[in-house]
Design an enzyme around this catalytic site. Structure first.
Site, mmCIF file in Angstrom:
data_model
loop_
_atom_site.group_PDB
_atom_site.id
_atom_site.type_symbol
_atom_site.label_atom_id
_atom_site.label_comp_id
_atom_site.label_asym_id
_atom_site.label_seq_id
_atom_site.Cartn_x
_atom_site.Cartn_y
_atom_site.Cartn_z
ATOM 1 N N ASP A 150 -4.025 -1.863 -6.288
ATOM 2 C CA ASP A 150 -4.461 -2.427 -5.159
ATOM 3 C C ASP A 150 -5.942 -3.073 -5.189
ATOM 4 O O ASP A 150 -6.895 -2.376 -5.126
ATOM 5 C CB ASP A 150 -4.615 -1.001 -4.111
ATOM 6 N N SER A 183 -8.477 -2.983 -2.055
ATOM 7 C CA SER A 183 -9.129 -1.649 -1.739
ATOM 8 C C SER A 183 -10.209 -1.562 -3.057
ATOM 9 O O SER A 183 -11.296 -1.173 -2.551
ATOM 10 C CB SER A 183 -8.130 -0.349 -2.119
ATOM 11 N N GLN A 198 -1.042 2.184 -6.162
ATOM 12 C CA GLN A 198 -2.602 2.502 -5.894
ATOM 13 C C GLN A 198 -3.540 1.835 -6.895
ATOM 14 O O GLN A 198 -4.622 1.449 -6.695
ATOM 15 C CB GLN A 198 -2.872 3.988 -5.693
ATOM 16 N N TYR A 250 -2.561 -0.932 8.662
ATOM 17 C CA TYR A 250 -3.588 -1.890 9.413
ATOM 18 C C TYR A 250 -3.370 -1.451 10.775
ATOM 19 O O TYR A 250 -2.279 -0.948 11.362
ATOM 20 C CB TYR A 250 -3.041 -3.380 9.107
ATOM 21 N N ARG A 286 0.903 -1.056 0.077
ATOM 22 C CA ARG A 286 -0.152 0.017 0.028
ATOM 23 C C ARG A 286 0.873 1.246 0.042
ATOM 24 O O ARG A 286 1.050 1.936 1.197
ATOM 25 C CB ARG A 286 -1.103 -0.111 1.308
#
Length: 429
Positions: A192, A195, A189, A288, A184
């Site tokens: 990902d 996500s 991005q 996280y 991440r």
């Protein structure tokens, strides 16, 4: 005779250093496990000179003559309706000179017939012999057996929940890149997939809650009187949680968000929701939460039990990769909720965030409905597939040179961290 080989510099497969030589019986009827070679290396036959490694990936000569071949199989997992590439992404890849082979019916579950893939430049055929095979769900043993030695597999490969898959791929000589292991970081991005699919899950969770609820979400003013809006609590404010907050707000609910990471409080408030502050902070690495201590966990359960009684809808999204989902909603909390309330638990695959959750089922306990869907993105296969295909295409582009040849950079952080078939670090054998 076999040799441990590795690229001595750059991505050129022709620059090879020999680290060790072992003898083997070349009879096709004789097979034996080989000793583990150095990190980032694998044994290559001196007869076919095909090294199976991450550092200097070489596929069959078809890549040099006809362009890299990408295979898109039909998903075999029950209920999986997504497809790893959609026609729009196929068109982009074929425009770069790649060949895309799609298994017949691969897009049917997402309402994308073979004709759309053909129009985009794909051919319909056997995808398993391709240089790169792209999937959604983890491969079965039978599917791993169909992959060509020296090929690349991209998909959700469950490196934490089912680590045996990585070993089986390594034994089959297949290089695996797990979409859930994409780091991440800003540069990654667009790749990902966790996500992109979490967005789908968060949205659909709210619709499921509204469907199961015995009460309206928005405030209604009618000739018969005024109906108060539902109060919705979202536990775990990652991508899925933020999407759930936004969707519940659009439906007219009063929304509140909670997370042990205090830095997400401003994101919750930016969506017009309230922030539930329990005084417990547990920010971890990689975006996280860290695991709570026993004392913190006990205090969190007590405070959440007191807080949840005032909500009509609770949606839980708290997950820590590779660990059992934390219990956020206890049996006592469920008992304290109003009859007709709804809990949607998105952590069912790792045990669930609610103590009374039955993964994959909808149950009623203490007059409270508890739903734990296991694969919500697959219930919205069209848009879920489009988002996932963009993730896959972005990762694949990272492995290609300007001519569309497969030349992954062994020093690229995204590829290094997502490749699950590398030898463990620290093994200097």
């Amino acid at each position: 005779m076999i040799r441990c080989r590795r690229a001595a510099g750059g991505n050129s497969a022709s620059k090879v250093a020999t680290y060790g030589t072992f003898l083997r019986c070349d009879s096709p009827s004789f097979t034996a496990p080989l000793p583990t070679c150095r990190p980032g290396h694998v044994w290559a036959s001196a007869l076919d000179a095909t090294p199976i490694m991450f550092d200097a990936l070489r596929v069959t000569s078809s890549q040099d003559q006809q362009g890299t071949r990408v295979g898109v199989p039909r998903e075999s997992r029950d209920g999986e309706r997504r497809v790893a590439l959609v026609p729009k992404m196929v068109e982009k890849l074929t425009g770069r000179g790649l060949q895309v082979v799609v298994e017949s019916g691969a897009g049917v579950g997402a309402l994308m017939p073979d004709e759309l893939f053909i129009e985009a430049g794909a051919t319909i055929g056997d995808p398993w012999d391709a240089d790169v095979v792209v999937k959604v769900a983890p491969p079965t043993d039978e599917e791993i057996g169909r992959l060509r030695r020296g090929s690349v597999l991209i998909g959700f490969l469950a490196p934490r929940s089912d680590p045996e898959i990585a070993g089986k791929l390594r034994d089959a000589g297949v290089i695996g890149f797990a979409m859930e292991s994409i780091p991440r970081i800003s540069r990654a991005q667009s790749m990902d997939a966790l996500s992109s699919q979490a967005n789908v899950a968060g949205y659909k969770a709210v619709l499921l809650a509204a469907n199961l609820s015995t009460r309206f979400f928005p405030m209604l003013t009618t000739a018969a009187g005024t109906v108060k809006p539902a109060n919705a609590l979202i536990l775990g404010v990652g991508v899925a949680g933020l999407q759930a907050l936004a969707t519940a707000k659009r439906l007219g609910a009063r929304t509140t968000g909670y997370d042990v990471r205090p830095e997400v409080a401003d994101q919750v408030r930016s969506l017009g929701a309230k922030w539930l502050d329990l005084g417990i902070e547990a920010a971890g690495e990689g975006g996280y939460a860290r695991e709570l201590s026993d004392d913190e966990r006990a205090e969190q359960k007590q405070r959440l039990t007191e807080a949840t009684s005032g909500f009509d809808v609770v949606i839980t999204t708290a997950l820590v990769p590779g660990r059992k989902a934390p219990i956020l909603v206890t049996a006592a909390a469920v008992k304290g909720m109003r009859p007709g309330s709804v809990i949607v638990d998105l952590a069912g695959e790792t045990g669930g965030n609610c103590e009374l959750t039955v993964p994959g089922e909808v149950v009623v306990r203490e007059d409270v409905t508890i739903a734990s869907p296991l694969n919500l993105p697959a219930t919205m296969p069209e848009h879920a597939s489009e988002l996932y295909a963009r993730n896959v295409q972005s990762l694949l582009e990272l492995m290609l040179d300007k001519e569309g040849r497969l030349t992954p950079d062994s020093d690229d952080e995204v590829l290094v961290r997502s490749c699950i078939t590398r030898e463990p670090e620290g093994d200097n054998r």
